[in-house]
Write an enzyme that holds these catalytic residues in place. Structure first.
Site, PDB file in Angstrom:
ATOM      1  N   CYS A 165       0.800  -1.232   0.000  1.00  0.00           N
ATOM      2  CA  CYS A 165       0.000   0.000   0.000  1.00  0.00           C
ATOM      3  C   CYS A 165       0.826   1.273   0.000  1.00  0.00           C
ATOM      4  CB  CYS A 165      -0.962  -0.030   1.181  1.00  0.00           C
ATOM      5  SG  CYS A 165      -2.036  -1.476   1.077  1.00  0.00           S
ATOM      6  N   HIS A 296      -2.473   8.432   6.108  1.00  0.00           N
ATOM      7  CA  HIS A 296      -2.766   7.160   5.439  1.00  0.00           C
ATOM      8  C   HIS A 296      -4.160   6.712   5.889  1.00  0.00           C
ATOM      9  CE1 HIS A 296      -1.842   3.520   3.309  1.00  0.00           C
ATOM     10  NE2 HIS A 296      -1.993   2.756   4.378  1.00  0.00           N
ATOM     11  N   HIS A 331      -9.649   2.611   0.002  1.00  0.00           N
ATOM     12  CA  HIS A 331      -8.212   2.340  -0.028  1.00  0.00           C
ATOM     13  C   HIS A 331      -7.873   1.780  -1.404  1.00  0.00           C
ATOM     14  CE1 HIS A 331      -4.224   1.562   0.813  1.00  0.00           C
ATOM     15  NE2 HIS A 331      -4.292   0.880   1.947  1.00  0.00           N
TER      16      HIS A 331
END
Lengths: 401, 317
Positions: A165, A296, A331
């Site tokens: 990620c 994040h 996400h």
């Protein structure tokens, strides 16, 4: 080691492109941010049994994406490639470029969606060997990058980064370092990932998918909402960007290993604290100079606590306005760092703090309240964090020019 | 100047099993904690094993960065998880193969095992080792002193599809390998060779023809010019010939037109064809340079006539 070089070519952003569940291009995207509208919905285009989890899907079929990219129909285009090429086309057009000296692209699944929908043809004797190769090649994630490179006639400095990620934060960092060192003068950097059975099932097997929609930094947060999308930035050296419109400058960056656990961050967020500090050092600014943090903030129990603690460690009593935009985009895995960098550019351009969606009660352990409304502010420096599996932490600092 | 000061590798060493080159694996329990070993996938063992040998070979190493190049990364775990899903099973899946299949798993586990908290990056695809090498050079030109870099790939069924009738890789024997290097700016007693530079490029044309030959020749000439070298300075030409009659021509033509004066070194008869085979070529060349009097060696390799790479090395003596 700080990634400092004797060469100090400045890294300017002269173009950017974005496609995600909240829209295609700058104005659509900003409109949804302004309206604070959620785009999470039941999965529509991906055929899966996991319909109980809302997703942040791009509201276009592959056919529509192909038209949008002005490509001729081809059943062997992966959705990841289509999202990537659309974002790259926008960025190139904004920068007024037809080609450039390289591309650093990030992806976690690459063209796996093509494999998922056509793998049965691999054993179909009526299907040509050439077509079978195209399907098999989709498991090589660099295939999407190479197709984009080919489209713009880019032959050298073509690379694909995959660090879970944090992938596209790392492609932006790598691109920025290449400009800074004088290796290239203009390069395309970003990331792309489409929804896939592989990632949806993977995150479900880890039991971290939210069944209500992700709620970053909320006390009742219950996991991530997977999204899809792509974003690309055109990075240019000062010399190359002369007389061009500049949307921002990458002034700080850091990439560090946390070495705590393969899938979990440390409770104190030691890794992301290290990268924030190092990025500030490279930018040669104090923590007080940061006007906004795009976190994040995935909405998992552990990430938000760990990242929040790290922010406390670095910023102490002077925590700047913070939000996670994953309540909008979901996400987007390897695309997240680049998509969030583009949202930061919009924040700089409009001088607005971006809201954190789905927040009712802030996590008790944290000493800050994320921004929940779009607000006017004087914004010069933005910090953006990315955290991936394997303790892959990265931070970026973007400055208004 | 950049030197290759340590090498650790797990490679096939000519071993062919089940129709492909297969790595000869060491006793991992001597390298990796046996309790952790049980849960590890094969490529992870190979990557951790080779990198640990590499680190052990350079006492008192203090590594600033880990960079991995991997064509298909942890493809066997990916296939395992993916095929379970594709067979219609979307419930109660074990997360282990999913976690293991993350492309940066090997780099992450090396960092974890050796407590290296510096920079980490993972490049993928057919020229991923070359991209990793370019990034390592960039880091050493920044302020890194010691970079651990590796090329890893494991054999999988994926290659079966690539080996189909019309394909350019037809007739090539596939392989695998895990090879790690420590690069430093300092010349040491145990330096194998000097790494001068790397260049990779793509070509669209999948056929061996004059146009392709000209592109490759131009790229090699321009690359050498950057280092103020002539073709005649290259005393060793390292050729990525893989036994495939459709795509080996280019190596013969380069040997004939560009390097008739050079010794030719081949390596794919030892490791087979795979995406990060240039890591094997770099090890092979570094070991060769440490034992001979020749000065410059140039590796040229292509994968499937699309991904081309050039690596320039020099003796460290």
């Amino acid at each position: 080691m700080t990634l400092l070089t004797n060469n100090t070519n400045r890294v300017f952003i002269t173009g950017f492109g974005i496609i995600s569940s909240i829209g295609c291009g700058e104005s659509d995207t900003f409109k949804i941010l302004q309206e604070k509208r959620t785009t999470f919905r039941k999965v529509t285009f991906l055929e899966t049994a996991l319909t109980q989890f809302p997703v942040a899907e791009v509201n276009k079929s592959n056919h529509d994406l192909t038209l949008l990219a002005s490509l001729s129909d081809n059943e062997h285009y992966s959705r990841t490639f289509l999202l990537g090429i659309i974002a790259a086309q926008q960025a190139m057009q904004m920068a007024g470029l037809k080609t450039l000296e390289g591309i650093v692209a990030a992806t976690t699944v690459g063209g796996i969606d093509l494999f998922e929908r056509s793998y049965k043809k691999l054993i179909d004797s009526n299907y040509s060997a050439q077509n079978k190769q195209q399907i098999a090649f989709s498991l090589d994630i660099s295939d999407c990058t190479e197709k984009i490179a080919d489209y713009f006639g880019i032959r050298s400095n073509v690379s694909t980064i995959s660090t879970a990620c944090s992938s596209s934060a790392n492609s932006l960092i790598t691109g920025a370092r290449m400009i800074r060192s004088g290796l290239v003068n203009k390069i395309l950097a970003g990331g792309m990932d489409a929804l896939s059975l592989f990632s949806l099932n993977g995150f479900n097997s880890l039991e971290i998918l939210s069944d209500t929609g992700c709620r970053p930094f909320d006390q009742q947060r219950n996991g991530i909402t997977i999204g899809e999308g792509a974003a690309f930035l055109v990075l240019e050296s000062e010399k190359s960007a002369k007389n061009k419109k500049i949307y921002g400058e990458i002034v700080g960056y850091a990439n560090r290993n946390e070495t705590f656990h393969q899938t979990a961050p440390s409770p104190n967020g030691d890794g992301i604290a290290m990268t924030m500090k190092q990025a500030l050092k490279i930018a040669e600014i104090n923590p007080e100079s940061i006007d906004y943090i795009n976190a994040h903030g995935t909405g998992t129990l552990m990430n938000d606590l760990s990242e929040g603690n790290a922010i406390k460690t670095v910023f102490k009593e002077n925590i700047p306005p913070i939000s996670s935009t994953k309540g909008f985009t979901g996400h987007t895995l390897a695309a997240a760092g680049a998509i969030e960098a583009v949202l930061c550019l919009l924040s700089l351009k409009k001088q607005k703090l971006l809201p954190n969606l789905n927040l009712e009660n802030v996590t008790q352990e944290l000493s800050f309240n994320p921004v929940t409304e779009m607000k006017d502010a004087k914004i010069n420096y933005i910090l953006s964090n990315s955290i991936g599996f394997g303790g892959a932490n990265s931070s970026l600092i973007i400055k208004k020019v | 100047m950049i030197f290759i000061n340590s090498i650790g590798s797990i490679t096939p060493n000519k071993t062919i099993e089940n129709g492909h080159f297969q790595c000869v694996e060491p006793l991992y329990k001597e390298l990796i904690n046996p309790i952790q070993l049980r849960r590890m996938s094969r490529i992870l063992k190979m990557g951790l094993g080779a990198s640990t040998i590499c680190i052990q070979n350079l006492p008192e190493s203090k590594i600033d960065a880990i960079i991995v190049g991997t064509g298909l990364a942890c493809i066997l775990d990916l296939e395992k998880f993916l095929f379970t899903v594709l067979e219609g099973n979307e419930q109660s899946l074990s997360p282990i193969p999913f976690i293991n299949s993350t492309h940066n798993t090997v780099a992450a586990q090396i960092a974890f095992m050796h407590k290296i908290t510096g920079y980490s990056n993972t490049f993928c695809g057919a020229d991923s080792f070359d991209s990793a090498l370019a990034d390592a050079i960039l880091l050493l030109n920044e302020d890194a002193n010691q970079v651990l870099i590796g090329g890893i790939d494991e054999y999988s069924e994926y290659h079966f599809f690539m080996n189909s009738e019309e394909h350019d890789l037809k007739n090539a024997q596939f392989g695998e390998g895990a090879i790690f290097f420590i690069l430093e700016k300092e010349l040491k007693d145990n330096s194998f060779a000097q790494l001068i530079g790397v260049h990779s490029f793509l070509t669209k044309n999948k056929k061996c023809n004059n146009n392709l030959f000209e592109i490759i020749k131009t790229e090699i000439t321009l690359f050498l010019k950057k280092y103020e070298l002539e073709l005649t300075d290259i005393e060793i030409f390292v050729s990525g010939k893989n036994g495939n009659c459709f795509s080996d021509d280019i190596y013969d033509i380069l040997q004939r037109d560009f390097f008739p004066h050079s010794d030719t070194l081949q390596f794919k008869h030892l490791c087979g064809e795979y995406m990060t085979s240039t890591a094997f070529a770099m090890e092979h060349t570094a070991r060769h340079l440490s034992n001979c009097t020749e000065k410059y060696a140039l590796i040229y390799n292509h994968f499937n006539l699309v991904n081309h790479s050039i690596i320039l090395m020099k003796t460290s003596k």
